[in-house]
Motif scaffolding. Structure first.
Motif, PDB file in Angstrom:
ATOM      1  N   ARG A 107      -1.079   0.411   1.962  1.00 30.75           N
ATOM      2  CA  ARG A 107       0.233   0.394   1.313  1.00 30.75           C
ATOM      3  C   ARG A 107       1.328   0.779   2.300  1.00 30.75           C
ATOM      4  NH1 ARG A 107       0.075   0.700  -4.541  1.00 30.75           N
ATOM      5  NH2 ARG A 107       2.147   1.643  -4.435  1.00 30.75           N
ATOM      6  N   ILE A 108       1.066   1.789   3.125  1.00 29.70           N
ATOM      7  CA  ILE A 108       2.049   2.254   4.108  1.00 29.70           C
ATOM      8  C   ILE A 108       2.390   1.144   5.092  1.00 29.70           C
ATOM      9  CG2 ILE A 108       2.300   3.753   6.130  1.00 29.70           C
ATOM     10  CD1 ILE A 108       0.865   5.942   4.465  1.00 29.70           C
ATOM     11  N   GLU A 109       1.369   0.480   5.609  1.00 29.15           N
ATOM     12  CA  GLU A 109       1.602  -0.539   6.626  1.00 29.15           C
ATOM     13  C   GLU A 109       2.333  -1.739   6.036  1.00 29.15           C
ATOM     14  OE1 GLU A 109      -1.582  -1.382   9.208  1.00 29.15           O
ATOM     15  OE2 GLU A 109      -1.744   0.722   9.824  1.00 29.15           O
ATOM     16  N   ALA A 110       1.936  -2.160   4.854  1.00 26.31           N
ATOM     17  CA  ALA A 110       2.600  -3.302   4.220  1.00 26.31           C
ATOM     18  C   ALA A 110       4.044  -2.956   3.871  1.00 26.31           C
ATOM     19  CB  ALA A 110       1.831  -3.723   2.971  1.00 26.31           C
ATOM     20  N   ARG A 111       4.269  -1.722   3.423  1.00 24.49           N
ATOM     21  CA  ARG A 111       5.631  -1.338   3.038  1.00 24.49           C
ATOM     22  C   ARG A 111       6.556  -1.285   4.250  1.00 24.49           C
ATOM     23  NH1 ARG A 111       7.169   4.476   0.561  1.00 24.49           N
ATOM     24  NH2 ARG A 111       6.798   4.998   2.752  1.00 24.49           N
ATOM     25  N   PHE A 112       6.069  -0.787   5.388  1.00 26.74           N
ATOM     26  CA  PHE A 112       6.942  -0.724   6.556  1.00 26.74           C
ATOM     27  C   PHE A 112       7.312  -2.130   7.030  1.00 26.74           C
ATOM     28  CE2 PHE A 112       8.422   0.126  10.837  1.00 26.74           C
ATOM     29  CZ  PHE A 112       9.191   1.264  10.635  1.00 26.74           C
ATOM     30  N   ASP A 113       6.374  -3.063   6.947  1.00 24.65           N
ATOM     31  CA  ASP A 113       6.690  -4.457   7.300  1.00 24.65           C
ATOM     32  C   ASP A 113       7.788  -5.001   6.374  1.00 24.65           C
ATOM     33  OD1 ASP A 113       4.830  -4.467   9.358  1.00 24.65           O
ATOM     34  OD2 ASP A 113       3.221  -5.302   8.105  1.00 24.65           O
ATOM     35  N   ARG A 114       7.700  -4.663   5.075  1.00 26.11           N
ATOM     36  CA  ARG A 114       8.738  -5.117   4.136  1.00 26.11           C
ATOM     37  C   ARG A 114      10.079  -4.455   4.454  1.00 26.11           C
ATOM     38  NH1 ARG A 114       4.590  -4.264   0.350  1.00 26.11           N
ATOM     39  NH2 ARG A 114       5.615  -2.364  -0.413  1.00 26.11           N
ATOM     40  N   MET A 115      10.048  -3.198   4.868  1.00 23.14           N
ATOM     41  CA  MET A 115      11.292  -2.509   5.231  1.00 23.14           C
ATOM     42  C   MET A 115      12.014  -3.238   6.361  1.00 23.14           C
ATOM     43  SD  MET A 115      10.154   1.496   5.219  1.00 23.14           S
ATOM     44  CE  MET A 115       9.937   2.435   3.704  1.00 23.14           C
ATOM     45  N   LEU A 116      11.251  -3.677   7.342  1.00 22.55           N
ATOM     46  CA  LEU A 116      11.843  -4.408   8.459  1.00 22.55           C
ATOM     47  C   LEU A 116      12.449  -5.725   7.985  1.00 22.55           C
ATOM     48  CD1 LEU A 116       9.099  -3.741  11.140  1.00 22.55           C
ATOM     49  CD2 LEU A 116      11.412  -2.799  11.124  1.00 22.55           C
ATOM     50  N   GLU A 117      11.748  -6.401   7.081  1.00 27.51           N
ATOM     51  CA  GLU A 117      12.255  -7.665   6.552  1.00 27.51           C
ATOM     52  C   GLU A 117      13.539  -7.466   5.759  1.00 27.51           C
ATOM     53  OE1 GLU A 117       9.064  -9.118   4.206  1.00 27.51           O
ATOM     54  OE2 GLU A 117       7.750  -9.579   5.908  1.00 27.51           O
ATOM     55  N   GLU A 158       4.345   0.275  15.388  1.00 24.33           N
ATOM     56  CA  GLU A 158       3.042   0.917  15.237  1.00 24.33           C
ATOM     57  C   GLU A 158       3.189   2.441  15.215  1.00 24.33           C
ATOM     58  OE1 GLU A 158      -0.882   1.529  14.558  1.00 24.33           O
ATOM     59  OE2 GLU A 158       0.318  -0.304  14.344  1.00 24.33           O
ATOM     60  N   ARG A 159       4.056   2.981  16.062  1.00 26.98           N
ATOM     61  CA  ARG A 159       4.262   4.431  16.070  1.00 26.98           C
ATOM     62  C   ARG A 159       4.857   4.914  14.748  1.00 26.98           C
ATOM     63  NH1 ARG A 159       6.352   6.651  21.957  1.00 26.98           N
ATOM     64  NH2 ARG A 159       4.698   5.704  23.241  1.00 26.98           N
ATOM     65  N   ALA A 160       5.782   4.129  14.182  1.00 24.92           N
ATOM     66  CA  ALA A 160       6.366   4.513  12.896  1.00 24.92           C
ATOM     67  C   ALA A 160       5.313   4.500  11.794  1.00 24.92           C
ATOM     68  CB  ALA A 160       7.519   3.575  12.542  1.00 24.92           C
ATOM     69  N   LYS A 161       4.426   3.517  11.816  1.00 23.66           N
ATOM     70  CA  LYS A 161       3.361   3.464  10.820  1.00 23.66           C
ATOM     71  C   LYS A 161       2.406   4.648  10.979  1.00 23.66           C
ATOM     72  CE  LYS A 161       3.389  -1.568  10.205  1.00 23.66           C
ATOM     73  NZ  LYS A 161       2.617  -2.829  10.391  1.00 23.66           N
ATOM     74  N   ILE A 162       2.090   4.991  12.217  1.00 22.96           N
ATOM     75  CA  ILE A 162       1.220   6.146  12.460  1.00 22.96           C
ATOM     76  C   ILE A 162       1.888   7.421  11.954  1.00 22.96           C
ATOM     77  CG2 ILE A 162       0.235   7.614  14.267  1.00 22.96           C
ATOM     78  CD1 ILE A 162      -0.241   5.030  15.890  1.00 22.96           C
ATOM     79  N   ALA A 163       3.184   7.576  12.255  1.00 24.53           N
ATOM     80  CA  ALA A 163       3.914   8.771  11.796  1.00 24.53           C
ATOM     81  C   ALA A 163       3.943   8.850  10.277  1.00 24.53           C
ATOM     82  CB  ALA A 163       5.337   8.756  12.354  1.00 24.53           C
ATOM     83  N   THR A 164       4.072   7.697   9.616  1.00 22.64           N
ATOM     84  CA  THR A 164       4.074   7.680   8.152  1.00 22.64           C
ATOM     85  C   THR A 164       2.720   8.095   7.610  1.00 22.64           C
ATOM     86  OG1 THR A 164       5.673   5.862   8.230  1.00 22.64           O
ATOM     87  CG2 THR A 164       4.645   6.327   6.106  1.00 22.64           C
ATOM     88  N   ARG A 165       1.647   7.602   8.223  1.00 20.38           N
ATOM     89  CA  ARG A 165       0.307   7.979   7.783  1.00 20.38           C
ATOM     90  C   ARG A 165       0.085   9.486   7.962  1.00 20.38           C
ATOM     91  NH1 ARG A 165      -1.310   3.185  10.711  1.00 20.38           N
ATOM     92  NH2 ARG A 165      -2.315   4.446  12.322  1.00 20.38           N
ATOM     93  N   GLN A 166       0.543  10.027   9.080  1.00 15.69           N
ATOM     94  CA  GLN A 166       0.396  11.458   9.327  1.00 15.69           C
ATOM     95  C   GLN A 166       1.196  12.274   8.316  1.00 15.69           C
ATOM     96  OE1 GLN A 166       1.696  11.462  13.419  1.00 15.69           O
ATOM     97  NE2 GLN A 166      -0.393  11.301  14.227  1.00 15.69           N
TER      98      GLN A 166
END
Length: 330
Positions: free
Chosen positions: A229-239, A284-292
């Motif tokens: 969910r985190i990874e898909a949501r960040f991609d949508r944020m960029l879009e 990728e770093r933003a997604k990692i930070a979100t997961r953390q």
């Protein structure tokens, strides 16, 4: 029966009856759940997330969209400029004002009745303050605030930490020498009031909700599901324009230590725009930070929220479980 108890009409004396609290880590689906509950029950949604209170970062903080905001009343979303260091105490005062202004009441002709207030977010300290109260802090004159922020820039956190240890050793020992924002806060309070910040923190306020009638829920999704969910949501944020938001925020020229500047994705995308990182690496770093961050949230909720919180895990039918719980409480 009103959803607000009020004696004397003074700020903060009201309490919300029959509140619904929904906590959970970022990207767990709690905002959509709160919206659905509010729409089906004639309720209102109150932001209980520190980052979603800031303006400019609409997309990057995953705030409800304009269409979602129009479906039911939403409060405390995007109302704070990023230049303002918004605190738990400031959020609680904003909730007090909502209570005093009757924001949770519906007033047909000749009567009034409560509207379910649904507090939703991922900031554990906000939920704790709401349910347990929080100590009052003194007003800090702008001159004192400016002085200590200047000293932080000029002398650095370690030097100010030594000053704090000398002037208020107990508070100083509680803080790391690198924690500039909290060191400055302790010095401000001491300077403005002549009392240690620890003394102020020891004086608890009163809860703003009636705990007996409140229903407490915390969403605990499976880790693998949450990562997806985190990874898909960040991609949508960029879009949807997250990069443009970061540009607008950067153009404000704000202090990088302000809380809003620490929103996940801001520093990573700034670094990419400055050519310090490639955009794929920044993403990728933003997604990692979100997961953390989600992991830290889940850990906090697991250890800090008491037995009154109903824990909703993956595999639970979250909507029907909450609906069943609310029905059984009426």
């Amino acid at each position: 029966m009103s959803g607000i108890e009020n004696s004397g009409g003074q700020a903060g004396e009201g309490r919300v009856n029959n509140a619904i609290l929904i906590a959970g880590p970022t990207a767990s689906g709690k905002s959509a759940l709160a919206l659905d509950l509010a729409e089906r029950n004639g309720g209102v949604v109150v932001n209980t997330d520190s980052m979603q209170g800031y303006s400019v970062l609409d997309v990057l903080t995953a705030r409800p969209t304009a269409a979602e905001l129009a479906r039911v009343p939403h409060f405390l979303y995007g109302h704070v400029h990023p230049s303002t260091p918004y605190s738990t105490g400031a959020w609680l005062r904003d909730v007090m004002k909502l209570i005093d202004d009757g924001a949770f009441l519906e007033r047909p002709v000749g009567t009034f009745f409560e509207r379910p207030a649904i507090f939703v977010g991922g900031t554990g300290l906000y939920f704790r303050a709401l349910a347990e109260g929080i100590s009052e802090m003194p007003d800090i004159p702008q001159s004192i605030r400016d002085r200590w922020r200047y000293e932080l820039q000029e002398q650095g956190a370690a030097k100010l930490h030594r000053i704090l240890l000398r002037e208020d050793s107990a508070a100083g020992m509680m803080l790391k020498p690198t924690d500039g924002q909290r060191i400055v806060r302790a010095l401000e309070v001491l300077d403005a009031s002549g009392r240690s910040i620890l003394e102020w923190q020891a004086e608890r306020g009163r809860p703003l909700i009636d705990r007996a009638s409140t229903r407490f829920f915390v969403i605990e999704p499976e880790r693998a599901e949450l990562v997806e969910r985190i990874e898909a949501r960040f991609d949508r944020m960029l879009e949807k324009g997250a990069l443009d938001e970061v540009r607008r925020l950067t153009d404000l020229g704000l202090d990088p230590d302000l809380p809003a500047m620490k929103a996940i994705g801001v520093r990573e995308l700034q670094a990419a725009m400055a050519g310090e990182l490639s955009f794929p690496e920044a993403i990728e770093r933003a997604k990692i930070a979100t997961r953390q961050y989600a992991k830290r949230q889940a850990t906090w909720f697991r250890h800090q929220l008491g037995p009154e919180w109903l824990r909703l895990r993956s595999g639970d039918r979250v909507e029907s479980t909450i609906s069943d719980t609310l029905s059984s409480a009426t």
